[in-house]
Design an enzyme around this catalytic site. Structure first.
Site, mmCIF file in Angstrom:
data_model
loop_
_atom_site.group_PDB
_atom_site.id
_atom_site.type_symbol
_atom_site.label_atom_id
_atom_site.label_comp_id
_atom_site.label_asym_id
_atom_site.label_seq_id
_atom_site.Cartn_x
_atom_site.Cartn_y
_atom_site.Cartn_z
ATOM 1 N N LYS A 1 -2.029 -1.494 -3.977
ATOM 2 C CA LYS A 1 -2.898 -0.313 -3.932
ATOM 3 C C LYS A 1 -2.062 0.949 -3.958
ATOM 4 O O LYS A 1 -1.109 1.028 -3.192
ATOM 5 C CB LYS A 1 -3.716 -0.370 -2.633
ATOM 6 N N LYS B 1 0.861 -1.182 0.000
ATOM 7 C CA LYS B 1 0.000 0.000 0.000
ATOM 8 C C LYS B 1 0.896 1.230 0.000
ATOM 9 O O LYS B 1 1.671 1.449 0.925
ATOM 10 C CB LYS B 1 -0.911 0.000 1.229
#
Ligand code: PBG
Length: 323
Positions: free
Chosen positions: A247, A194
């Protein structure tokens, strides 16, 4: 000149193009994010994310029914709690907003696969994803809080827990407490790679989760790094993640591809709020065709290697694919 080989032969008609197409999207690829709020009869559009809403539980039920009818069988829930405090205690209340939403959904539609995002940032008054002490995010002190939230989600009936906080060791900790509490079958989809990304802007408006001071760069990954993403994923796999996630998606297609090349477990990609909002805004101005651009983006994410795509377009995409 060698024109024995003519790649255009395979592009001559719709039929042959369909036959040789390498990547196809379907409803089964998608997870739809939903934002749940307290109250009744609330369905408020999120200004920076058109066609996405803050939903009270009654409206959530109707939305779930609509998604199931479209063939979308998985959702990821984000909650806007009643109160915020320094440690984010509204995140692990039995009657917290996400816990209530999970119970209601699983009760009404046992077949829907319910994933709960697990993080503190919507629940802390400082807006950080961990426990804040003298300007620092305390990793190990945060883990015990995440563990409490994970148990409360599992107790409510969540099928899968998705930690998005980026603390070290959280997957191992969550796996351990889930197992100890009899939730061996509850899975973990880890936001493994992330990134510290400006593409989360619209989401933070939607979830009221922007940090009050400082930013998330001491825990989310530096956009410039790719080997580090592989190290993060490797750790999460070792710690017991069932699914690993990259992400955002669009600026990180190379990372999705590496994830899929290096790990033989399902790869999820999060097509985040900023990726959605910028297409919506451009389409509103008449500068791009939303449907074509969105389907091209989603196809690229799948082509890069994502098995699962979390996207605000989930429902629109299925409608477009069915046209
Ligand atoms: C919570 C969380 C965020 C997103 C998913 N879970 C925001 C953040 O880390 O700031 C972003 C989703 C999106 O932008 O669509 N930590």
């Amino acid at each position: 000149m060698n024109l024995k080989k003519r790649p255009r032969r395979l592009r001559r008609s719709e039929n042959i193009r369909n036959l040789v197409r390498e990547t196809n999207l379907s409803a089964a690829d998608f997870v739809k994010p939903l934002f749940v709020v307290n109250g009744e009869n609330i369905k408020e559009e999120i200004p920076s994310m058109p066609d996405n809403y803050h939903l009270s539980l009654d409206q959530l039920e109707m939305e779930a029914e609509r998604l199931l009818d479209l063939g979308i069988k998985a959702v990821i829930l984000f909650g806007l709690p009643e109160y915020k405090d320094a440690e984010g205690s509204s995140a692990w209340q039995q009657d917290g907003i996400v816990q209530k939403a999970v119970r209601q959904l699983k009760n009404k539609f046992p077949e829907i696969f319910v994933i709960t995002d697990l993080c503190l940032c919507q629940y802390t008054d400082h807006g950080h994803c961990g426990i804040l002490e003298a300007g620092n995010i305390k990793n190990d002190a945060t883990l015990s809080k995440l563990a409490k939230i994970a148990i409360s989600y599992a107790e409510a009936g969540a099928d899968m827990i998705a930690p998005s906080d980026m603390m070290d060791g959280r997957v191992a900790k969550i796996r351990q407490v889930l197992d100890q509490n009899g939730f061996k079958e509850v899975g973990i989809m880890s936001y493994s790679a992330k990134y510290h990304s400006a593409f989360y802007g619209p989401f933070r408006d939607a979830a009221h989760s922007a940090p009050g001071q400082g930013d998330r760069s001491s825990y989310q990954m530096d956009a410039a790094n790719s080997d580090e993403a592989l190290r993060e994923m490797e750790l999460d796999v070792e710690e017991g993640a069932d699914i690993i996630m990259v992400k955002p998606a669009l600026s990180y297609l190379d990372i999705i591809q590496k994830a899929s090349d290096n790990f033989k477990l399902p790869i999820a990609a999060y097509n985040v709020s900023g990726e959605y909002a910028m297409v919506k805004a451009a389409a509103e101005k008449g500068w791009v065709d939303e449907k074509k651009v969105a389907l091209e983006i989603l196809t690229s994410i799948k082509r890069a290697g994502a098995d699962i795509i979390i996207t605000y377009w989930a429902d629109s995409a299925v409608q477009w694919l069915n046209e």
